[in-house]
Motif scaffolding. Sequence first.
Motif, PDB file in Angstrom:
ATOM      1  N   TYR A  32     -49.285   4.958 -16.220  1.00  0.00           N
ATOM      2  CA  TYR A  32     -47.966   5.550 -16.483  1.00  0.00           C
ATOM      3  C   TYR A  32     -47.393   6.196 -15.226  1.00  0.00           C
ATOM      4  O   TYR A  32     -46.200   6.071 -14.938  1.00  0.00           O
ATOM      5  N   SER A  33     -48.250   6.875 -14.460  1.00  0.00           N
ATOM      6  CA  SER A  33     -47.781   7.504 -13.228  1.00  0.00           C
ATOM      7  C   SER A  33     -47.325   6.455 -12.214  1.00  0.00           C
ATOM      8  O   SER A  33     -46.284   6.630 -11.552  1.00  0.00           O
ATOM      9  N   ASN A  34     -48.079   5.361 -12.094  1.00  0.00           N
ATOM     10  CA  ASN A  34     -47.690   4.304 -11.156  1.00  0.00           C
ATOM     11  C   ASN A  34     -46.358   3.662 -11.545  1.00  0.00           C
ATOM     12  O   ASN A  34     -45.507   3.403 -10.693  1.00  0.00           O
ATOM     13  N   LYS A  35     -46.179   3.439 -12.846  1.00  0.00           N
ATOM     14  CA  LYS A  35     -44.922   2.851 -13.300  1.00  0.00           C
ATOM     15  C   LYS A  35     -43.752   3.792 -13.069  1.00  0.00           C
ATOM     16  O   LYS A  35     -42.643   3.350 -12.723  1.00  0.00           O
ATOM     17  N   ALA A  36     -43.997   5.095 -13.265  1.00  0.00           N
ATOM     18  CA  ALA A  36     -42.924   6.067 -13.041  1.00  0.00           C
ATOM     19  C   ALA A  36     -42.511   6.092 -11.566  1.00  0.00           C
ATOM     20  O   ALA A  36     -41.311   6.144 -11.240  1.00  0.00           O
ATOM     21  N   LYS A  37     -43.496   6.056 -10.661  1.00  0.00           N
ATOM     22  CA  LYS A  37     -43.177   6.031  -9.227  1.00  0.00           C
ATOM     23  C   LYS A  37     -42.464   4.735  -8.844  1.00  0.00           C
ATOM     24  O   LYS A  37     -41.548   4.751  -8.011  1.00  0.00           O
ATOM     25  N   GLN A  38     -42.880   3.626  -9.466  1.00  0.00           N
ATOM     26  CA  GLN A  38     -42.231   2.357  -9.163  1.00  0.00           C
ATOM     27  C   GLN A  38     -40.791   2.342  -9.656  1.00  0.00           C
ATOM     28  O   GLN A  38     -39.881   1.861  -8.963  1.00  0.00           O
ATOM     29  N   ARG A  39     -40.552   2.882 -10.852  1.00  0.00           N
ATOM     30  CA  ARG A  39     -39.179   2.955 -11.362  1.00  0.00           C
ATOM     31  C   ARG A  39     -38.307   3.845 -10.482  1.00  0.00           C
ATOM     32  O   ARG A  39     -37.129   3.551 -10.267  1.00  0.00           O
ATOM     33  N   ASN A  40     -38.898   4.913  -9.957  1.00  0.00           N
ATOM     34  CA  ASN A  40     -38.130   5.823  -9.105  1.00  0.00           C
ATOM     35  C   ASN A  40     -37.701   5.134  -7.805  1.00  0.00           C
ATOM     36  O   ASN A  40     -36.535   5.239  -7.399  1.00  0.00           O
ATOM     37  N   ILE A  41     -38.647   4.418  -7.158  1.00  0.00           N
ATOM     38  CA  ILE A  41     -38.297   3.755  -5.893  1.00  0.00           C
ATOM     39  C   ILE A  41     -37.350   2.580  -6.136  1.00  0.00           C
ATOM     40  O   ILE A  41     -36.504   2.267  -5.288  1.00  0.00           O
ATOM     41  N   ASN A  42     -37.460   1.949  -7.311  1.00  0.00           N
ATOM     42  CA  ASN A  42     -36.486   0.892  -7.644  1.00  0.00           C
ATOM     43  C   ASN A  42     -35.092   1.481  -7.806  1.00  0.00           C
ATOM     44  O   ASN A  42     -34.089   0.863  -7.406  1.00  0.00           O
ATOM     45  N   SER A  43     -35.018   2.674  -8.409  1.00  0.00           N
ATOM     46  CA  SER A  43     -33.731   3.344  -8.549  1.00  0.00           C
ATOM     47  C   SER A  43     -33.149   3.709  -7.188  1.00  0.00           C
ATOM     48  O   SER A  43     -31.930   3.619  -6.975  1.00  0.00           O
ATOM     49  N   VAL A  44     -34.024   4.106  -6.250  1.00  0.00           N
ATOM     50  CA  VAL A  44     -33.561   4.413  -4.895  1.00  0.00           C
ATOM     51  C   VAL A  44     -32.993   3.161  -4.227  1.00  0.00           C
ATOM     52  O   VAL A  44     -31.943   3.209  -3.557  1.00  0.00           O
ATOM     53  N   ALA A  45     -33.674   2.027  -4.397  1.00  0.00           N
ATOM     54  CA  ALA A  45     -33.181   0.777  -3.807  1.00  0.00           C
ATOM     55  C   ALA A  45     -31.810   0.407  -4.362  1.00  0.00           C
ATOM     56  O   ALA A  45     -30.911  -0.019  -3.621  1.00  0.00           O
ATOM     57  N   SER A  46     -31.636   0.564  -5.653  1.00  0.00           N
ATOM     58  CA  SER A  46     -30.334   0.280  -6.251  1.00  0.00           C
ATOM     59  C   SER A  46     -29.263   1.240  -5.722  1.00  0.00           C
ATOM     60  O   SER A  46     -28.121   0.835  -5.457  1.00  0.00           O
ATOM     61  N   GLY A  47     -29.630   2.525  -5.550  1.00  0.00           N
ATOM     62  CA  GLY A  47     -28.672   3.493  -5.029  1.00  0.00           C
ATOM     63  C   GLY A  47     -28.282   3.194  -3.593  1.00  0.00           C
ATOM     64  O   GLY A  47     -27.096   3.325  -3.224  1.00  0.00           O
ATOM     65  N   ILE A  48     -29.229   2.808  -2.758  1.00  0.00           N
ATOM     66  CA  ILE A  48     -28.924   2.484  -1.360  1.00  0.00           C
ATOM     67  C   ILE A  48     -28.065   1.232  -1.277  1.00  0.00           C
ATOM     68  O   ILE A  48     -27.129   1.135  -0.458  1.00  0.00           O
ATOM     69  N   ARG A  49     -28.338   0.263  -2.118  1.00  0.00           N
ATOM     70  CA  ARG A  49     -27.508  -0.944  -2.131  1.00  0.00           C
ATOM     71  C   ARG A  49     -26.067  -0.607  -2.534  1.00  0.00           C
ATOM     72  O   ARG A  49     -25.104  -1.109  -1.932  1.00  0.00           O
TER      73      ARG A  49
END
Length: 269
Positions: free
Chosen positions: A113-130
């Motif tokens: 669960y912790s790994n998925k949460a960190k992955q979702r967070n960095i995916n959200s960052v990628a979408s925000g930077i794009r």
Amino acid sequence: MPYCTNCGRKLNDGEVCGCRDAAQQQVQPQQPYEQQPWGYPQNGQPYPNPPYPYPYPYPYPQIKPVAYDGTPLPPPPKPSKMWLLAIIIPFGLFFIALLVLFFAVYMPSARSYSNKAKQRNINSVASGIRSAANDTLNELDIEEEWVMGDYIISSNNALNVYVGFDEEKFYKKEEFHFADLDKYEYFIVVENGKPVYAAVSESWHDKKAYIGTYPLEYDKNTYYYAPVKYSAKGEKVFVKDKETLNDLYEYAREEFEKKLDMKMYKEER
């Protein structure tokens, strides 16, 4: 010789025995009993404290048990507490087994669960930077900067490919649209003036750092949207474990060059 008929004593001639008179003198009439308060005599004064020989608490002699031959017996054995161990040990082992089972089941799921949460967070960052890059390119286009074309722009300007406008102006405007931009490393693939792919991480070469991308693809094996690599043909290539952001950049650059070659070939025809 006469004898006394009362006490049987031998009497002289003409002697009278005085045993009856002495008995009458000794017997005194009993006085009537008058009830008095508890602890008080007839004269109304309290009794003095009795002269006890020992102070309170009174000592009692310790009688030691002896055998028939007079030898002292050994002290009785102390009661055994083995029954406590017989109760505590099974319950303790049962409790430890429950803890082991709990951690064996909970820890992997919590880590996942912790790994998925960190992955979702960095995916959200990628979408925000794009999204920030898209707004920045639109502003530069309004300011009559040449933003059209195909190129790669990165947080490290040494890795930029075919960028034909002022890079510093782009970085300042993008940081305005994304406040935490300086915390991440990234590269963005732009086609016809529009950002179509973005990859983000906290480090270029750390194999343990999480990598987020835009867009994402649904992974049937993990049941969540996972980061993918840039593909010239739009193929779905998932990011592998221990791959770094620099690995994704090298892969994207090769695919980007292939796409440019394909585009130039089509235009020539």
